[in-house]
Motif scaffolding. Structure first.
Motif, PDB file in Angstrom:
ATOM      1  N   ARG A   1       0.843  -1.216   0.000  1.00  0.00           N
ATOM      2  CA  ARG A   1       0.000   0.000   0.000  1.00  0.00           C
ATOM      3  C   ARG A   1       0.868   1.251   0.000  1.00  0.00           C
ATOM      4  N   HIS A   2       1.995   1.191   0.706  1.00  0.00           N
ATOM      5  CA  HIS A   2       2.859   2.370   0.812  1.00  0.00           C
ATOM      6  C   HIS A   2       3.641   2.613  -0.474  1.00  0.00           C
ATOM      7  N   TYR A   3       4.345   1.586  -0.938  1.00  0.00           N
ATOM      8  CA  TYR A   3       5.240   1.772  -2.081  1.00  0.00           C
ATOM      9  C   TYR A   3       4.478   2.025  -3.383  1.00  0.00           C
ATOM     10  N   LEU A   4       3.300   1.452  -3.522  1.00  0.00           N
ATOM     11  CA  LEU A   4       2.529   1.582  -4.771  1.00  0.00           C
ATOM     12  C   LEU A   4       1.302   2.469  -4.588  1.00  0.00           C
ATOM     13  N   ALA A   5       1.369   3.399  -3.658  1.00  0.00           N
ATOM     14  CA  ALA A   5       0.195   4.212  -3.319  1.00  0.00           C
ATOM     15  C   ALA A   5      -0.398   4.919  -4.535  1.00  0.00           C
ATOM     16  N   SER A   6       0.434   5.596  -5.304  1.00  0.00           N
ATOM     17  CA  SER A   6      -0.070   6.357  -6.456  1.00  0.00           C
ATOM     18  C   SER A   6      -0.714   5.436  -7.473  1.00  0.00           C
ATOM     19  N   TRP A   7      -0.015   4.362  -7.814  1.00  0.00           N
ATOM     20  CA  TRP A   7      -0.527   3.432  -8.830  1.00  0.00           C
ATOM     21  C   TRP A   7      -1.839   2.806  -8.372  1.00  0.00           C
ATOM     22  N   ILE A   8      -1.902   2.382  -7.124  1.00  0.00           N
ATOM     23  CA  ILE A   8      -3.114   1.728  -6.605  1.00  0.00           C
ATOM     24  C   ILE A   8      -4.319   2.647  -6.733  1.00  0.00           C
ATOM     25  N   GLU A   9      -4.149   3.916  -6.368  1.00  0.00           N
ATOM     26  CA  GLU A   9      -5.287   4.838  -6.380  1.00  0.00           C
ATOM     27  C   GLU A   9      -5.651   5.297  -7.781  1.00  0.00           C
ATOM     28  N   GLU A  10      -4.798   5.027  -8.762  1.00  0.00           N
ATOM     29  CA  GLU A  10      -5.106   5.405 -10.151  1.00  0.00           C
ATOM     30  C   GLU A  10      -5.926   4.335 -10.875  1.00  0.00           C
ATOM     31  N   GLN A  11      -5.963   3.121 -10.319  1.00  0.00           N
ATOM     32  CA  GLN A  11      -6.705   2.039 -10.979  1.00  0.00           C
ATOM     33  C   GLN A  11      -8.191   2.121 -10.633  1.00  0.00           C
ATOM     34  N   ARG A  12      -9.008   1.524 -11.501  1.00  0.00           N
ATOM     35  CA  ARG A  12     -10.469   1.600 -11.341  1.00  0.00           C
ATOM     36  C   ARG A  12     -11.000   0.317 -10.699  1.00  0.00           C
ATOM     37  N   TRP A  13     -10.688   0.150  -9.427  1.00  0.00           N
ATOM     38  CA  TRP A  13     -11.101  -1.072  -8.726  1.00  0.00           C
ATOM     39  C   TRP A  13     -12.625  -1.172  -8.618  1.00  0.00           C
ATOM     40  N   GLU A  14     -13.291  -0.038  -8.460  1.00  0.00           N
ATOM     41  CA  GLU A  14     -14.739  -0.057  -8.261  1.00  0.00           C
ATOM     42  C   GLU A  14     -15.494  -0.425  -9.543  1.00  0.00           C
TER      43      GLU A  14
ATOM     44  N   MET B   1     -16.729 -13.495 -13.983  1.00  0.00           N
ATOM     45  CA  MET B   1     -15.472 -14.146 -14.307  1.00  0.00           C
ATOM     46  C   MET B   1     -14.890 -13.670 -15.632  1.00  0.00           C
ATOM     47  N   GLU B   2     -15.687 -13.001 -16.445  1.00  0.00           N
ATOM     48  CA  GLU B   2     -15.180 -12.485 -17.719  1.00  0.00           C
ATOM     49  C   GLU B   2     -14.167 -11.355 -17.510  1.00  0.00           C
ATOM     50  N   GLN B   3     -14.167 -10.777 -16.323  1.00  0.00           N
ATOM     51  CA  GLN B   3     -13.225  -9.695 -16.029  1.00  0.00           C
ATOM     52  C   GLN B   3     -11.921 -10.206 -15.420  1.00  0.00           C
ATOM     53  N   GLU B   4     -11.794 -11.530 -15.320  1.00  0.00           N
ATOM     54  CA  GLU B   4     -10.568 -12.097 -14.749  1.00  0.00           C
ATOM     55  C   GLU B   4      -9.301 -11.705 -15.505  1.00  0.00           C
ATOM     56  N   PRO B   5      -9.296 -11.708 -16.858  1.00  0.00           N
ATOM     57  CA  PRO B   5      -8.063 -11.292 -17.570  1.00  0.00           C
ATOM     58  C   PRO B   5      -7.614  -9.888 -17.197  1.00  0.00           C
ATOM     59  N   GLN B   6      -8.580  -8.972 -17.028  1.00  0.00           N
ATOM     60  CA  GLN B   6      -8.236  -7.608 -16.651  1.00  0.00           C
ATOM     61  C   GLN B   6      -7.643  -7.576 -15.238  1.00  0.00           C
ATOM     62  N   ALA B   7      -8.228  -8.372 -14.338  1.00  0.00           N
ATOM     63  CA  ALA B   7      -7.717  -8.443 -12.967  1.00  0.00           C
ATOM     64  C   ALA B   7      -6.318  -9.058 -12.945  1.00  0.00           C
ATOM     65  N   ARG B   8      -6.087 -10.056 -13.799  1.00  0.00           N
ATOM     66  CA  ARG B   8      -4.766 -10.691 -13.850  1.00  0.00           C
ATOM     67  C   ARG B   8      -3.712  -9.725 -14.369  1.00  0.00           C
ATOM     68  N   ARG B   9      -4.105  -8.861 -15.320  1.00  0.00           N
ATOM     69  CA  ARG B   9      -3.167  -7.852 -15.815  1.00  0.00           C
ATOM     70  C   ARG B   9      -2.754  -6.897 -14.693  1.00  0.00           C
ATOM     71  N   LEU B  10      -3.710  -6.512 -13.846  1.00  0.00           N
ATOM     72  CA  LEU B  10      -3.392  -5.637 -12.720  1.00  0.00           C
ATOM     73  C   LEU B  10      -2.458  -6.338 -11.737  1.00  0.00           C
ATOM     74  N   LEU B  11      -2.698  -7.626 -11.522  1.00  0.00           N
ATOM     75  CA  LEU B  11      -1.821  -8.396 -10.634  1.00  0.00           C
ATOM     76  C   LEU B  11      -0.398  -8.434 -11.185  1.00  0.00           C
ATOM     77  N   ASP B  12      -0.263  -8.683 -12.487  1.00  0.00           N
ATOM     78  CA  ASP B  12       1.066  -8.738 -13.104  1.00  0.00           C
ATOM     79  C   ASP B  12       1.769  -7.389 -13.019  1.00  0.00           C
TER      80      ASP B  12
END
Length: 697
Positions: free
Chosen positions: A32-45, A52-63
């Motif tokens: 949360r600390h080191y990636l604060a800016s990046w985390i808050e720029e993503q559209r988690w909501e 399950m069709e959104q899994e590829p998009q979630a996997r890209r964020l994980l990578d």
């Protein structure tokens, strides 16, 4: 990272149980600390965690998250922190099988943080001297303020030590001269020595804490600079981009000031205490941080055109965010050269020159009014280019280059000069204007589908169709300069076209589309590719049809099958506007017309091109076609298109009949074609003659 900026100073007041609940073992506080800016720029909501069709998009964020953590670890001079971050990045593999669980975890953390702040459940720390809580600010301002306070505390500790040393020296002198009070003086000296020892340890501890805090803050800054570059890259396809570098420049300058102060304090520690165990470690850490900051502060402010024609002029601007801190005297010369994709991956000054650049040097000049330090290349030109050996059917318009900028400069307060460099976004070099559209396809694919921290300039060969839809709609809106994007009917027709499945009504969202389908293979029955056709539509809309499109008067991308479904039960004269799918840059009118036996059928008027619409606008053409009366679904054309009608020309004083606009339509035998045969032409000409005779009578 506005949310994290508000949370950071309050974490120390949270109970351990709350912290453990907020940041679980699978997603520790460090991420949360080191990636604060990046985390808050993503559209988690925007995720539906049950879809399950959104899994590829979630996997890209994980990578991306794993890659960014590894990058932070790699650049962290603190060995303990580096190992810890590498361990955390490996542990994220727990989400590989269930990437949606990562989305759920991060989303819940952000929600809980917002809730805690909103409900004011976190106790407030000591208020500033004026009694007014200071609001959290963006771009690391709060972190920098905390760093400055740490430096002030270190300086205060140094001053205290100095005072203690003076008192100690005085007491020792007094003890030697006053024999009767020796015992009392000894106690006083022992107390001063103890206080001095405690203060010296505190001083060293504060220095260590400040260096660690500087590492964290600078990591956030560099991630934000990389994010700025990424947003600049994505702006090519029309995504929002705030090009203001002012906050980042201020952040860079402040961290440079903190680094300078800490190096000074560290040298004073060495002077006062000699060989301190931690001295060399802290010195190396600060030197590494300084070098990293200086090297990452060179950015391409105004990118060169991403499609460059040889022998033509172009410009670009490179900005140095620490320009005000450069040592005065010798001017700093920035040199540009063109490099290949392979050379870009090496990240060092290339040995081989693959292109000849004209006007390839510029001086870094400081503007006192704007406080910007920039080198502007105003009249650059590529005289010639050396291309790599191509594989198979690879075209010259698929080969990517970049401009590589290098210089050497000295920062005030630093003894040695630093060699710094940066590269532009990828560019495609062409020799003729006819290559521009295909070259732009390469750039669009690169900007739309590359990963943030990729190896230059790798892009996937295939992407999901829904990802392509986002890119096409963004580019269309940006190019046409409209707020009206493409809808699901448009996307479905485009999918049918690119996949050559006109009779399929299924959802294409997750179907992979390849680079070859986008702009390498021609469309079935045509002599052009999908991108060439789509680009022609954008160009026509931008130059002739923007207002019509923005007001939703153009249906646009629609297949004949869908066309027949929505028009088949409409009365004669009902029409809609759609883009031609048989030629590049054409718009046609599909309408319901009568048949010879009293029935109805859907016909298509021969497409209008830019040349046609330059001579007479679309509104006037619609007005003068008598066989169309109501635009779909049932709006009278004279009301809807009235604003686009031009003033009719006055009668010709010579007595000649004024020109009457006529429109060629498809023959009854081929209602679905956009071409016309000679037999139909003869019938239409006969009809025109009859109309003219009526006008004469």
């Amino acid at each position: 990272m506005a949310l994290w900026a508000q949370m950071t100073p309050k974490l120390q007041y949270l109970p351990t149980e709350t912290l453990n609940e907020l940041y679980p073992d699978t997603f520790p506080l460090d991420i949360r600390h080191y990636l604060a800016s990046w985390i808050e720029e993503q559209r988690w909501e925007n995720f539906d965690v049950d879809n399950m069709e959104q899994e590829p998009q979630a996997r890209r964020l994980l990578d991306q998250m794993v890659h960014l953590l590894q990058e932070v670890a790699q650049h962290n001079p603190n060995v303990v922190e580096r190992v810890k971050l590498q361990h955390i990045s490996r542990n994220l593999s727990v989400f590989q099988q269930q990437p949606m669980q990562l989305v759920r975890t991060v989303r819940d953390i952000l929600r809980k943080e917002s809730h805690l702040l909103a409900q004011a459940q976190i106790p407030q720390g000591p208020l500033p001297t004026n009694g007014t809580p200071q609001p959290a600010r963006e771009d690391g301002k709060t972190d920098v303020d905390n760093l400055v306070l740490k430096v002030l505390e270190i300086q205060s500790c140094r001053q205290t030590l100095h005072q203690l040393q003076e008192d100690l020296n005085w007491e020792k002198q007094e003890m030697e001269s006053i024999q009767g009070k020796r015992s009392k003086s000894q106690n006083r000296i022992q107390q001063l020595e103890y206080n001095y020892s405690v203060c010296a340890k505190k001083r060293m501890q504060l220095l260590q804490e400040a260096v660690c805090a500087l590492e964290l803050c600078q990591s956030c800054l560099i991630l934000r600079i990389k994010s700025w570059r990424w947003e600049q890259h994505r702006a090519t396809i029309g995504l929002h981009f705030d090009d203001n570098l002012g906050p980042l420049q201020t952040w860079c300058e402040q961290l440079l000031g903190v680094n300078s102060n800490l190096r000074q304090e560290l040298m004073l520690v060495k002077r006062d205490h000699g060989g301190v165990e931690q001295f060399h470690t802290l010195q190396e850490s600060l030197a590494h941080l300084l070098q990293t900051l200086i090297q990452n502060s060179l950015v391409v402010d105004k990118q060169p055109p991403q499609v460059i024609k040889t022998q033509s002029k172009f410009s670009t601007t490179v900005r140095y965010l620490l320009g005000e801190k450069m040592a005065p005297g010798k001017p700093v010369l920035l040199k540009a050269q063109i490099i290949t994709e392979a050379q870009a991956r090496q990240g060092v000054v290339p040995n081989e020159n693959v292109g000849e650049l004209i006007n390839s040097t510029a001086i870094l000049e400081h503007n006192t009014a704007s406080k910007n330090t920039c080198a502007t290349f105003r009249n650059m030109s590529i005289r010639k280019i050396k291309r790599a050996d191509r594989k198979g059917s690879e075209s010259v318009t698929e080969e990517k280059f970049a401009l590589f900028f290098t210089t050497e400069l000295t920062i005030t307060g630093c003894e040695s000069p630093y060699s710094i460099q940066t590269i532009s976004l990828p560019v495609v070099v062409i020799v003729h204007g006819s290559q521009e559209i295909n070259a732009m396809a390469t750039i669009i694919w690169d900007c739309a589908f590359s990963e943030p921290s990729r190896i230059p300039f790798i892009v996937p060969e295939r992407v999901p169709w829904k990802q392509m839809c986002e890119a096409l709609s963004s580019k269309f809106m940006s190019e046409v300069q409209t707020q009206q994007g493409l809808d699901r009917y448009n996307f479905h027709f485009l999918a049918q076209k690119i996949f050559d499945q006109p009779d399929i009504s299924e959802d294409f969202s997750n179907m992979p589309v390849s680079w070859a389908q986008f702009n390498k293979e021609v469309l079935p029955g045509r002599n052009f590719t999908f991108w060439q056709w789509f680009e022609g539509v954008m160009d026509l809309t931008k130059k002739c049809l923007r207002d019509y499109w923005s007001e939703k008067l153009i249906f646009g991308f629609i297949g004949k099958q869908h066309l027949h479904v929505i028009l088949q039960n409409k009365p004669n004269g009902t029409f809609l506007l759609r883009f031609s799918d048989s030629e590049i840059g054409g718009i046609t009118i599909a309408y319901v017309g009568p048949t010879d036996n009293g029935g109805r059928k859907i016909q298509n008027i021969q497409p209008f091109t830019k040349k046609d619409l330059d001579s007479a606008g679309l509104g006037d053409r619609i007005r003068d076609i008598n066989c169309i009366t109501h635009v779909y679904p049932d709006l009278p054309k004279n009301e809807v298109f009235k604003k686009f009608f031009t003033v009719p020309s006055p009668p010709n004083p010579d007595g000649y009949l004024p020109f009457k606009l006529t429109t060629v339509v498809n023959p009854p035998q081929a209602p679905s074609s956009e071409e016309i045969d000679m037999e139909a032409l003869e019938g239409i000409l006969s009809s025109i003659c009859q109309d003219t005779n009526k006008d004469l009578h």
